[in-house]
Every structure is written in structure tokens, then in C-alpha cells.
Design an enzyme around this catalytic site. Structure first.
Site, mmCIF file in Angstrom:
data_model
loop_
_atom_site.group_PDB
_atom_site.id
_atom_site.type_symbol
_atom_site.label_atom_id
_atom_site.label_comp_id
_atom_site.label_asym_id
_atom_site.label_seq_id
_atom_site.Cartn_x
_atom_site.Cartn_y
_atom_site.Cartn_z
ATOM 1 C CB ILE A 146 -54.036 101.389 -86.352
ATOM 2 C CG1 ILE A 146 -54.003 99.966 -85.979
ATOM 3 C CG2 ILE A 146 -53.281 102.012 -85.139
ATOM 4 C CD1 ILE A 146 -52.531 100.195 -87.258
ATOM 5 C CG ASN A 148 -51.698 95.470 -98.418
ATOM 6 O OD1 ASN A 148 -50.922 97.106 -98.822
ATOM 7 N ND2 ASN A 148 -52.140 95.874 -97.083
ATOM 8 C CE LYS A 183 -42.343 76.022 -97.183
ATOM 9 N NZ LYS A 183 -41.536 75.332 -98.306
ATOM 10 C CG ASP A 233 -59.462 95.744 -93.624
ATOM 11 O OD1 ASP A 233 -58.971 96.876 -93.042
ATOM 12 O OD2 ASP A 233 -60.564 95.795 -94.582
HETATM 13 N N1 CTP Z 1 -57.159 101.415 -90.322
HETATM 14 C C1 CTP Z 1 -56.522 100.747 -89.385
HETATM 15 N N2 CTP Z 1 -56.813 100.197 -88.909
HETATM 16 C C2 CTP Z 1 -57.182 99.176 -89.606
HETATM 17 C C3 CTP Z 1 -58.212 99.010 -91.140
HETATM 18 C C4 CTP Z 1 -57.466 101.024 -91.080
HETATM 19 O O1 CTP Z 1 -55.864 101.872 -88.934
HETATM 20 N N3 CTP Z 1 -57.139 97.559 -89.186
HETATM 21 C C5 CTP Z 1 -57.348 102.849 -91.140
HETATM 22 C C6 CTP Z 1 -56.676 102.882 -92.069
HETATM 23 O O2 CTP Z 1 -54.652 103.443 -92.435
HETATM 24 C C7 CTP Z 1 -57.019 104.457 -93.128
HETATM 25 C C8 CTP Z 1 -58.482 104.335 -92.447
HETATM 26 O O3 CTP Z 1 -58.529 103.205 -91.647
HETATM 27 O O4 CTP Z 1 -56.518 105.207 -92.881
HETATM 28 C C9 CTP Z 1 -58.830 103.395 -93.216
HETATM 29 O O5 CTP Z 1 -58.676 102.329 -94.115
HETATM 30 P P1 CTP Z 1 -59.392 101.364 -95.025
HETATM 31 O O6 CTP Z 1 -59.025 100.105 -95.562
HETATM 32 O O7 CTP Z 1 -59.767 102.734 -96.016
HETATM 33 O O8 CTP Z 1 -61.163 101.092 -94.305
HETATM 34 P P2 CTP Z 1 -61.931 100.059 -93.362
HETATM 35 O O9 CTP Z 1 -62.012 100.885 -92.195
HETATM 36 O O10 CTP Z 1 -60.835 98.638 -93.669
HETATM 37 O O11 CTP Z 1 -62.830 99.596 -93.789
HETATM 38 P P3 CTP Z 1 -63.732 98.807 -95.339
HETATM 39 O O12 CTP Z 1 -62.328 97.630 -96.175
HETATM 40 O O13 CTP Z 1 -64.639 98.310 -95.274
HETATM 41 O O14 CTP Z 1 -63.348 99.891 -96.547
#
Ligand code: CTP
Length: 406
Positions: free
Chosen positions: A316, A220, A297, A287
Site C-alpha cells: 500500500i 498478526n 470451511k 505481506d
Molecule cells: N506496508 C504496506 N503494505 C504492505 C506491507 C507493508 O503499506 N503490504 C507498509 C507498512 O504499513 C509500513 C511499511 O510498509 O509502514 C513497512 O512495513 P514492513 O512490514 O516493516 O516492511 P515490508 O515492506 O513488509 O518489508 P519486510 O517485511 O521485508 O521487512
């Protein structure tokens, strides 16, 4: 970091910059320039060996002040000898580069030149930035000397890994002038101990990269700037900082752990949290990750489409809840979705949640500015569009507020 208060209670901005005889002296020129930019008055103290690398005239020009050396050491002024006068004038002493030889003298209390005499006479915060060949850096004598200095409250900055001036690879390269400047700024604030002083703060930053095959990844656009700003701010407030990041960060005075994937970040965070007080999850963690990580590859061949099967990554932040750990989450939402952010705060059980709208003009991912709303236990604090470092100040204020209330 030194717990000693600065010696000059005059609001003085004088910082003694001791330069010793290593090739990294050339970087000290940039450091001195930077300190002037930061509003300090650097007073350079050069050892005889340092003068073989860089002429005093160079330092005099960039610091706009005469350079102190062993010649000037014998000129009494105002009833003081030079080393006492210099030690009483300045608020902070930084030795950069600090050779193994000077570090050994500092540890033993030897005062055989102006700089080492000043080191003995100086009573304020002291910072050293070691610079030497890796073998000298790892020698038990140097390790012991650095340990002695750290135990006395001297801030011993880390060294960088990489190619050394001698052509060999290893650790021992002086940290960047930017890192030393941050350490000097923090030393000037040494008297102002707050709730973060001495606390360990773990910050994550950057977007994770999930491997598809040996050359491709899913990632990202997160630049890691917001997390980096929070890490810098926590450091400035006296915290022991560990930055777990996917971005290059070789210009910090604190510990950096480089990671790539969500799994690597989760493992590094787990390790760092063993003795931590605060976790700030500013990273944009993927995610989902490819189910299979192809060792080679993936070939285009004659296929028209490619389907990559994705599975959820570990959350996390959600996994780190434990009593005593103050947790800060981020929610980057597409649109003014404060309601979603509130729900996320509750779902993740965090103490603070920092919300930002990634669709808002000129802020958020990759930008230098951000506009955030900090959701606390009792409040929603809006920080209108400003620099990410100003946002970090507001976030650190709320972390301190939260810790105070515990
Ligand atoms: N986070 C994390 N581990 C993941 C995804 C997110 O620790 N696998 C943490 C991010 O660092 C952030 C918080 O969770 O501090 C929220 O992340 P966000 O991407 O906004 O939310 P998600 O939990 O991924 O939910 P959604 O995508 O449904 O909004």
C-alpha cells in the site's frame, strides 16, 4: 472546527456543557466526570427537558459546581445576566447530547431558554454531539441545520451506528464521552494553529486479517494503539483525520473506516487519499495472503497436514507516492536493525520512517509503550521508551517540521 479563539484569555479551564433532553443525557454525566479528570471546570447548563432525564443534583455533584438552568437564568449577578455571564466565563461550549430541537434552535438563532441564549451570546469554539433517532437525524431539516452550524465553524461530531434507545437500529447515537473529551481538548488549543491545522491526515492502524476460509484468517498481533495515538495527536493539532483500521474504534471524534484485509485497506486508503495531505502507514499489513479464499470451511477430514498457498499482498505504502503527499512509513524490525530501516526508507521513498525494535523489552506490538527512532530527511531522532501517545507527539512534531520545510 471553529477557528474562533477562546473568549477567556485567562488561561481559564471552564467549559460550558449544555445538556438537552435526550436519553443520552446519562452519558453526559460520564463526560462531565471525564472533563474534571482532564483538568477542566465543567459548568453544566441544563434545558428543562434534560432535567426530566437527569436531576441537576447529579451534574452538580460530578462537576462540583451549581447547575445553570432556566430558573437561574433570571437571577442577575455582578451586573450581568446569567447567559452573558456564563458566555463570558467559559472558553469552550459543548452541547452533548444535542437534540434535533436544540440544533434547530441554534441554527435559527432562537434563544428561548438559558442554553440557547448562551449559544447566541458565546463567542468561542462550539462543539455539538447530536443524539436522536435515525429518522430525525436523517431528516432534511436536521441535515440542513447541521450543515449551517458546520459552515459557521461549529464542530459537529459524528454519531454512532447501532441500536438506538427507541429499539430501532441506525445512526444517531451520541458519540462516546471519550470522543467528546478529545474534541474539547482540541477546542482549547484552537488558538494554536500549526502546519497540520486544516490538513487532511490519513492514518492506518492494526494488523490486517487475510481470509483462509469462512472462519479462519492469517493475522498478526498488532493492537493498532500506535496508529490510534498518531490519529488522536493529528486531530488535536487541528487536522481533519481519517483512521483506516482493522481495530474497533467507535470512540473517536473523527472519521473511522473499518477494514479487514490488505486489499480492503488498500482500497480505503486510495479513496481517502483523494484529498489528503499526509499518510501515516502505521498498520501491520500482511505481506502474504492465501491464494484462494475458500467460501466454506476447510474440513480437517483425515488429512495430517494442510498447505495453504500464499501470494504477496499489495504494498500500500509503496503505491501511494505522489507529489504533494507527505508519507510516513513504519518499520518494525526484529532487533536493532537501523540499517535495514534506512534501506526501507529509501526503498519506499517516504518522507519519514519510524523504526522500532519489536524484540526490545516491554515495547512495541500490543504494548502501551514504544521506543522509536524517527528517520527524517536529515536526522535520526531517538525517542527512548515512553507511552505511545508521547511517541505520537514526537512523530507529529516531525510531520509538522517536514511540512514546514516544503
Ligand atoms: N506496508 C504496506 N503494505 C504492505 C506491507 C507493508 O503499506 N503490504 C507498509 C507498512 O504499513 C509500513 C511499511 O510498509 O509502514 C513497512 O512495513 P514492513 O512490514 O516493516 O516492511 P515490508 O515492506 O513488509 O518489508 P519486510 O517485511 O521485508 O521487512
Amino acid at each position: 472546527m471553529s477557528g474562533l479563539a477562546p473568549t477567556a484569555p485567562d488561561g481559564g479551564r471552564t467549559v460550558l456543557v449544555g445538556v438537552t433532553g435526550g436519553i443520552a443525557v446519562y452519558k453526559a454525566v460520564e463526560l462531565v466526570r471525564g472533563l474534571v479528570k482532564d483538568g477542566f471546570q465543567p459548568l453544566v447548563v441544563s434545558t428543562p427537558a434534560a432535567q426530566r432525564f437527569v436531576m441537576p443534583l447529579t451534574f452538580a455533584a460530578v462537576s462540583q459546581a451549581p447547575v445553570l438552568d432556566d430558573e437561574s437564568a433570571w437571577q442577575a449577578s455582578g451586573g450581568w445576566f446569567k447567559h452573558i455571564e456564563a458566555a463570558r466565563t467559559a472558553s469552550v461550549l459543548v452541547v452533548a447530547p444535542a437534540t434535533a430541537n436544540t440544533l434547530a434552535k441554534m441554527a435559527a438563532g432562537i434563544a428561548d431558554n438559558l442554553l440557547t441564549a448562551i449559544c447566541l451570546a458565546f463567542r468561542g469554539p462550539v462543539i455539538v454531539a447530536p443524539a436522536m433517532n435515525w429518522a430525525m437525524y436523517e431528516h432534511p431539516a436536521t441535515v440542513a441545520n447541521l450543515c449551517t452550524l458546520a459552515q459557521r465553524g461549529v464542530e459537529v461530531l459524528p454519531t454512532e451506528e447501532g441500536e438506538l434507545a427507541c429499539g430501532e437500529e441506525g445512526s444517531g447515537r451520541m458519540v462516546s464521552p471519550a470522543a467528546i473529551r478529545l474534541a474539547v481538548r482540541r477546542a482549547f488549543a484552537a488558538g494554536a494553529a500549526g502546519p497540520l491545522t486544516g490538513k487532511k491526515v490519513v492514518v492506518t492502524s492494526g494488523g490486517t486479517r487475510e481470509r483462509i476460509d469462512a472462519v479462519r484468517f492469517i493475522g498478526n498481533r498488532s493492537s493498532g494503539k500506535m496508529g490510534r495515538a498518531v490519529a488522536d495527536e493529528a486531530y488535536l493539532r487541528g487536522a481533519r483525520v481519517a483512521l483506516v483500521t482493522t481495530q474497533p474504534a467507535d470512540d473517536t471524534p473523527y472519521e473511522v473506516v473499518g477494514v479487514e484485509s490488505a486489499d480492503e485497506m488498500a482500497a480505503a486508503v486510495r479513496e481517502q487519499l483523494k484529498d489528503a495531505d499526509v499518510l501515516v502507514m502505521a498498520a501491520a499489513v500482511a505481506d502474504f495472503k492465501p491464494r484462494a479464499d475458500e467460501p466454506g470451511k476447510i474440513r480437517r477430514g483425515d488429512r495430517e497436514t494442510l498447505t495453504v498457498d500464499l501470494v504477496r499482498t499489495v504494498d500500500i505504502l509503496a503505491q501511494t507516492a505522489r507529489p504533494g503527499l507527505f508519507r510516513v512509513g513504519f518499520a518494525a524490525e526484529a532487533g536493532p536493525q537501523l540499517r535495514r530501516a534506512r534501506a526501507k526508507k529509501a526503498a519506499k521513498g517516504v518522507d519519514l520512517l519510524v523504526f522500532n525494535d519489536i524484540l526490545a523489552e516491554g515495547v512495541g506490538i500490543g504494548a502501551d509503550e514504544n521506543a522509536i527512532t524517527i528517520l527524517t530527511a536529515h536526522d535520526e531522532i531517538e525517542v527512548p521508551r515512553t507511552s505511545k501517545s508521547a511517541c505520537a507527539v514526537a512523530i507529529a512534531d516531525q510531520i509538522e517540521e517536514g511540512l514546514r520545510g516544503r
